[in-house]
Design a protein around this motif. Sequence first.
Motif, PDB file in Angstrom:
ATOM      1  N   LEU A 108       0.806  -1.221   0.000  1.00 14.90           N
ATOM      2  CA  LEU A 108       0.000   0.000   0.000  1.00 14.90           C
ATOM      3  C   LEU A 108       0.842   1.277   0.000  1.00 14.90           C
ATOM      4  O   LEU A 108       0.401   2.326  -0.488  1.00 14.90           O
ATOM      5  N   ILE A 109       2.057   1.200   0.535  1.00 10.35           N
ATOM      6  CA  ILE A 109       2.893   2.391   0.721  1.00 10.35           C
ATOM      7  C   ILE A 109       3.128   3.180  -0.570  1.00 10.35           C
ATOM      8  O   ILE A 109       2.933   4.408  -0.591  1.00 10.35           O
ATOM      9  N   PRO A 110       3.543   2.552  -1.684  1.00  6.76           N
ATOM     10  CA  PRO A 110       3.784   3.339  -2.914  1.00  6.76           C
ATOM     11  C   PRO A 110       2.529   4.072  -3.393  1.00  6.76           C
ATOM     12  O   PRO A 110       2.626   5.194  -3.917  1.00  6.76           O
ATOM     13  N   TYR A 111       1.368   3.453  -3.198  1.00  9.72           N
ATOM     14  CA  TYR A 111       0.120   4.073  -3.638  1.00  9.72           C
ATOM     15  C   TYR A 111      -0.221   5.294  -2.780  1.00  9.72           C
ATOM     16  O   TYR A 111      -0.673   6.325  -3.305  1.00  9.72           O
ATOM     17  N   LEU A 112       0.013   5.182  -1.469  1.00 11.69           N
ATOM     18  CA  LEU A 112      -0.285   6.301  -0.573  1.00 11.69           C
ATOM     19  C   LEU A 112       0.668   7.469  -0.819  1.00 11.69           C
ATOM     20  O   LEU A 112       0.246   8.637  -0.840  1.00 11.69           O
ATOM     21  N   VAL A 126       1.425  12.906  -3.465  1.00 10.65           N
ATOM     22  CA  VAL A 126       2.062  13.739  -4.496  1.00 10.65           C
ATOM     23  C   VAL A 126       1.044  14.148  -5.559  1.00 10.65           C
ATOM     24  O   VAL A 126       1.009  15.303  -5.999  1.00 10.65           O
ATOM     25  N   MET A 127       0.188  13.198  -5.950  1.00 11.08           N
ATOM     26  CA  MET A 127      -0.856  13.500  -6.934  1.00 11.08           C
ATOM     27  C   MET A 127      -1.800  14.578  -6.397  1.00 11.08           C
ATOM     28  O   MET A 127      -2.193  15.490  -7.116  1.00 11.08           O
ATOM     29  N   TRP A 128      -2.159  14.469  -5.107  1.00 12.48           N
ATOM     30  CA  TRP A 128      -3.036  15.460  -4.470  1.00 12.48           C
ATOM     31  C   TRP A 128      -2.393  16.848  -4.511  1.00 12.48           C
ATOM     32  O   TRP A 128      -3.073  17.834  -4.799  1.00 12.48           O
ATOM     33  N   TYR A 129      -1.086  16.928  -4.234  1.00 10.41           N
ATOM     34  CA  TYR A 129      -0.394  18.218  -4.221  1.00 10.41           C
ATOM     35  C   TYR A 129      -0.484  18.900  -5.589  1.00 10.41           C
ATOM     36  O   TYR A 129      -0.808  20.082  -5.687  1.00 10.41           O
ATOM     37  N   ILE A 171      -5.663   1.639  -6.629  1.00  5.90           N
ATOM     38  CA  ILE A 171      -5.261   0.675  -5.588  1.00  5.90           C
ATOM     39  C   ILE A 171      -5.742  -0.731  -5.952  1.00  5.90           C
ATOM     40  O   ILE A 171      -6.909  -0.919  -6.324  1.00  5.90           O
ATOM     41  N   PRO A 172      -4.881  -1.739  -5.859  1.00  6.29           N
ATOM     42  CA  PRO A 172      -5.226  -3.111  -6.273  1.00  6.29           C
ATOM     43  C   PRO A 172      -6.438  -3.661  -5.521  1.00  6.29           C
ATOM     44  O   PRO A 172      -6.515  -3.583  -4.299  1.00  6.29           O
ATOM     45  N   PHE A 173      -7.383  -4.197  -6.290  1.00  8.22           N
ATOM     46  CA  PHE A 173      -8.577  -4.794  -5.699  1.00  8.22           C
ATOM     47  C   PHE A 173      -8.430  -6.299  -5.524  1.00  8.22           C
ATOM     48  O   PHE A 173      -8.932  -6.881  -4.570  1.00  8.22           O
ATOM     49  N   GLY A 174      -7.694  -6.930  -6.465  1.00 11.85           N
ATOM     50  CA  GLY A 174      -7.513  -8.386  -6.398  1.00 11.85           C
ATOM     51  C   GLY A 174      -8.845  -9.097  -6.496  1.00 11.85           C
ATOM     52  O   GLY A 174      -9.699  -8.755  -7.297  1.00 11.85           O
TER      53      GLY A 174
END
Length: 383
Positions: free
Chosen positions: A198-202, A207-210, A230-233
Amino acid sequence: MTLSKLFSDFFDSEKAGGLILIACTLFSLTLANSGISESYLHLWHYQIGTHSVEHWVNDGLMTIFFLLIGLELEREVYIGELSNLRNALLPISAAIGGMLIPAGIYLMLNYGTATQSGAGIPMATDIAFALGILSLLGNKVPVSLKIFLTALAVIDDLGAILIIAIFYTKTMVLTNLFIALGIFVLLLFLNRMKVRNLIPYLIGGVVMWYFMLNSGVHATITGVLLAFAIPFGNGDEKSTSYILQHFLHKPVAFLILPIFALANTAIVLNSESLSGLGSNYALGIALGLLLGKPIGIWLFSFVSVRLKISQLPEDLNWKSIFGVSFLGGIGFTMSIFITLLAFSDAEHINSSKIVILISSLIAGVIGLLFLKSTLKNSGASNG
């Protein structure tokens, strides 16, 4: 029909959160009109960096709220009620009607005037308030009705986000927007590469939000985009999406939405703010929420079923759809959001907020009483 555990958790947290929102609204209105009014208002207008506390709440904390909304919509689309196209088309049709008719009513009264930009105000449904009111009916409420209202409100709010992005973006910095969208594409690539951490997505989401915040497009749209990256699987309890959604339930319901309510209902009730209640823009908001919403939601639902575009669940009837359509007139969160973007004049903003609160209250009471009468003999079980 049974509710999945995650949907049950979502509904329970939202209904409890809705009741807390009501308490926070009353508390904030009381403080704003008390002896400490000036200090209370200053708290929300206090500058942190380049923005006020209220701004950080609306553009920052509420992004997390829309991340949760996006995760729930993703779940419903992949494995929930919305995974069946005909099931999905019913709340989609209802949401479209619930946006078009209120906007049309508002524009009939305000087209060509300085307040025509407020057409988006009566178009949205507040999911927390609406589910909070529906929860007061307990186990009388059919499962399909809960799902219909949740899906309607989620789609409705996403529609409002798109309207904000398209119509309420005054100045757009394309470089920042393209960087934000580029990060979104990168996160989608990580998803395709089956990166489950989850860390890379958060980090990417922050950064995307900024860059989205500094692009001119409303920053909360980042939450929805991140949710679908985010992966749903397979959607089980070990999936990345499930873990994050489960974690966010209580912080959103019991912290983020109450703070939003406190920040955005700090309204001083005086002759200036009340003087606008008889104006065309106030009337447009009121009629949009109280008439436009129920008419649009019910009519578009009815037509879509009659044209065999969608289908009505077996445990629902048109009376229950009509009752829930009034709950769709509870605008609050997104209506206030759009008010802040549509108007710059303090009198217009405060008068609009008052009309939104009054109209939402009336819509909620009508919906509750109508459903209580309609569902009293249903004996529906939550499963």
